[in-house]
Write an enzyme that holds these catalytic residues in place. Structure first.
Site, PDB file in Angstrom:
ATOM      1  N   HIS A 220     -15.981  83.184  13.021  1.00 37.61           N
ATOM      2  CA  HIS A 220     -16.399  81.887  13.546  1.00 37.61           C
ATOM      3  C   HIS A 220     -16.269  81.968  15.073  1.00 37.61           C
ATOM      4  O   HIS A 220     -15.166  82.090  15.589  1.00 37.61           O
ATOM      5  CB  HIS A 220     -15.463  80.808  12.971  1.00 37.61           C
ATOM      6  CG  HIS A 220     -15.809  79.416  13.358  1.00 37.61           C
ATOM      7  ND1 HIS A 220     -16.271  78.481  12.462  1.00 37.61           N
ATOM      8  CD2 HIS A 220     -15.773  78.779  14.551  1.00 37.61           C
ATOM      9  CE1 HIS A 220     -16.487  77.336  13.086  1.00 37.61           C
ATOM     10  NE2 HIS A 220     -16.194  77.493  14.364  1.00 37.61           N
TER      11      HIS A 220
ATOM     12  N   HIS B 206      -8.172  65.684  21.479  1.00 36.41           N
ATOM     13  CA  HIS B 206      -7.151  66.707  21.328  1.00 36.41           C
ATOM     14  C   HIS B 206      -6.867  67.220  22.727  1.00 36.41           C
ATOM     15  O   HIS B 206      -7.642  67.982  23.299  1.00 36.41           O
ATOM     16  CB  HIS B 206      -7.624  67.804  20.366  1.00 36.41           C
ATOM     17  CG  HIS B 206      -7.958  67.253  19.005  1.00 36.41           C
ATOM     18  ND1 HIS B 206      -9.238  67.225  18.506  1.00 36.41           N
ATOM     19  CD2 HIS B 206      -7.171  66.658  18.083  1.00 36.41           C
ATOM     20  CE1 HIS B 206      -9.217  66.655  17.308  1.00 36.41           C
ATOM     21  NE2 HIS B 206      -7.987  66.304  17.028  1.00 36.41           N
TER      22      HIS B 206
ATOM     23  N   HIS C  91      -4.402  71.567  16.838  1.00 36.52           N
ATOM     24  CA  HIS C  91      -5.218  70.787  15.903  1.00 36.52           C
ATOM     25  C   HIS C  91      -6.043  71.751  15.057  1.00 36.52           C
ATOM     26  O   HIS C  91      -6.005  72.957  15.250  1.00 36.52           O
ATOM     27  CB  HIS C  91      -6.105  69.790  16.643  1.00 36.52           C
ATOM     28  CG  HIS C  91      -6.976  70.393  17.698  1.00 36.52           C
ATOM     29  ND1 HIS C  91      -6.492  70.778  18.923  1.00 36.52           N
ATOM     30  CD2 HIS C  91      -8.294  70.699  17.711  1.00 36.52           C
ATOM     31  CE1 HIS C  91      -7.480  71.288  19.649  1.00 36.52           C
ATOM     32  NE2 HIS C  91      -8.578  71.260  18.939  1.00 36.52           N
TER      33      HIS C  91
HETATM   34 FE   FE2 Z   1     -10.494  72.063  19.252  1.00 39.49          FE
END
Ligand code: FE2
Length: 453
Positions: free
Chosen positions: A306, A379, A385
């Protein structure tokens, strides 16, 4: 006849918008356009007299001496010079539009935050009075950083005009249709489109379909530009031809009018006797543009893993440090997921950059619930996160066939600077107090057994 050319529509995919009248394609092009024939001087910028008795005027978007590839300016040929649209100023109060630095000692910005959509009320709000600042970063006076806003607009500005000397505005509609009548022409803007309104450009915002709600990134720093594609090459991501600048349009209207100016974080008003949207012709590369997010061509993993979210950057506003943006505007839109043997959603991480996200429509893959259209999340710098338990378990156990992520469009304003919550964001906006609990049921799986999943 006008000088601008609108390409002939020949063939297009059914779901994609085509070229249309009223706009010129390109990003940072050397555009030229005239609303009356012969209004635009040819071969020079400042003739001894201009046709129609117009006044020539330069609008500089960069320093005179900025490097050529960044230098932006536009020559306007107008009914009156701008100095006639600027009289004595008085300060006015626009209480919900804040500028950095704006640090409330009673507000904790250290955290992961998420908000439901800020609701409309019965209050009549214009583009200026309806702006609700959520976060600020950097310093407006030194021209670094940004602010994020939600706008709630129910009323058109009437004989009232606005410009920000502090910033260019990146506008991301989520609901409703707005018309930006600017000095350089008209931009109509609806959800799934964005617009960039340059610093210093005068405009009026009208509601074509209301109420209107959306997001604004106020960029105090260097202008947004297209990111370099590197090895990706000359195509994909945001392509310059899909940006549209308006053709010239002017008003010759003598009515009592006001101009509101945002300048060094404060608001001022001046009274004038006419519409300031009186540019009959212009040429140059400093202009408002709009862009249809459906034309963004995402590039991503086609075998495994990813990539960093920067792969989805639409626009970047550089800071003085190469590769470390004042702001990146990043788009998470419909795309195919095909990576093999891969955890496909965004991975868990901590980031030196501060990430403010908004949902335009649909469902975001890292958070199946709670991050809804019109909602936002933050964030902040170095705050961990990632996926919630449902997203993690679902992706860890998914049958990894090719899958279309459909009905999804979210974005991120990512900045190198920490973002400070406004009092409005902390106390008045619909903050989800339980957001941080979305990670509370993530289990410890490790017990020292090899091969355990
Ligand atoms: Fe992020």
């Amino acid at each position: 006849m006008t000088k601008h050319t609108v390409p002939t529509r020949m063939q297009m995919a059914p779901s994609l918008p085509g070229p249309h009248e009223g706009y010129m394609p390109g990003f940072g092009n050397d555009y030229e356009t005239e609303a009356l024939p012969g209004a635009l001087p040819q071969g020079m910028n400042s003739p001894q007299t201009c046709n129609y008795g117009l006044y020539g005027e330069q609008l500089s978007g960069t320093a005179f001496t900025a490097p050529s590839h960044q230098n932006e300016r536009t020559w306007c040929y107008r009914i009156r010079p701008s100095v006639k649209h600027s009289h004595r100023y008085e300060k006015i109060d626009v209480p919900f539009w804040k500028s950095a630095p704006n640090v409330d000692p009673d507000v904790t910005s250290l955290g992961q935050y998420r908000w439901d959509p800020v609701p409309h009320t019965d209050e009549k709000l214009t583009w200026v009075t309806g702006m609700r600042t959520m976060t600020t970063a950097g310093d407006v006076n030194t021209q670094v950083g940004m602010a994020s806003h939600i706008y709630l607009v129910t009323e058109s500005m009437e004989d009232d005009y606005f410009f920000s000397a502090d910033s260019e505005l990146l506008v991301v509609p989520q609901e409703g249709v707005l018309r930006f009548s600017t000095e350089l022409g008209i931009i109509d803007l609806e959800p799934k489109e964005i617009a960039i309104i340059p610093r210093g450009l005068l405009y009026r915002v009208e509601v074509l379909e209301g109420p209107a709600r959306g997001f604004v990134c106020e960029n105090y720093g260097q202008k947004f530009e297209l990111p370099g594609r590197g090895p990706i090459g000359a195509n994909c991501m945001a392509n310059p031809r899909d940006f549209k600048a308006p053709v010239a349009a002017y008003e010759d209207r003598e009515v009592p009018s006001t101009v509101t100016v945002k300048w060094c974080g404060q608001f001022h008003k001046t009274n004038i006797g006419q519409s300031p949207l009186d540019v009959v012709a212009w040429h140059g590369n400093y202009a408002p543009v709009k862009y249809d997010l459906r034309t963004y061509c995402p590039v991503g993993a086609i075998l495994f893993d990813h990539p960093d979210p920067s792969i989805f950057t639409v626009l970047t506003a550089p800071s003085g440090q190469p590769g470390t943006a004042n702001i990146d505007f990043v788009l998470f839109r419909e795309r195919w997921m095909v990576a093999e043997d891969t955890f496909r959603p965004p991975w868990y991480h901590k980031n030196i950059m501060s990430e403010l996200m908004g949902n335009i429509y649909g469902q975001y893959d890292a958070k199946p619930k709670g991050f809804i259209p019109g909602g936002m999340s933050l964030h902040n710098m170095m705050l961990p996160h990632g996926p919630d338990k449902n997203a993690f378990e679902g992706a860890s156990n998914a049958d990894l066939k090719a899958e279309k992520l459909d009905n999804t469009m979210s974005f991120m304003f990512e900045t190198r600077f920490p973002q400070h919550l406004t009092t409005f964001a902390a106390d008045e906006a619909p903050l989800q107090d339980d957001y941080i609990d979305c990670w509370s049921d993530i289990e410890k799986k490790f017990d020292g057994t090899p091969g355990k999943k």
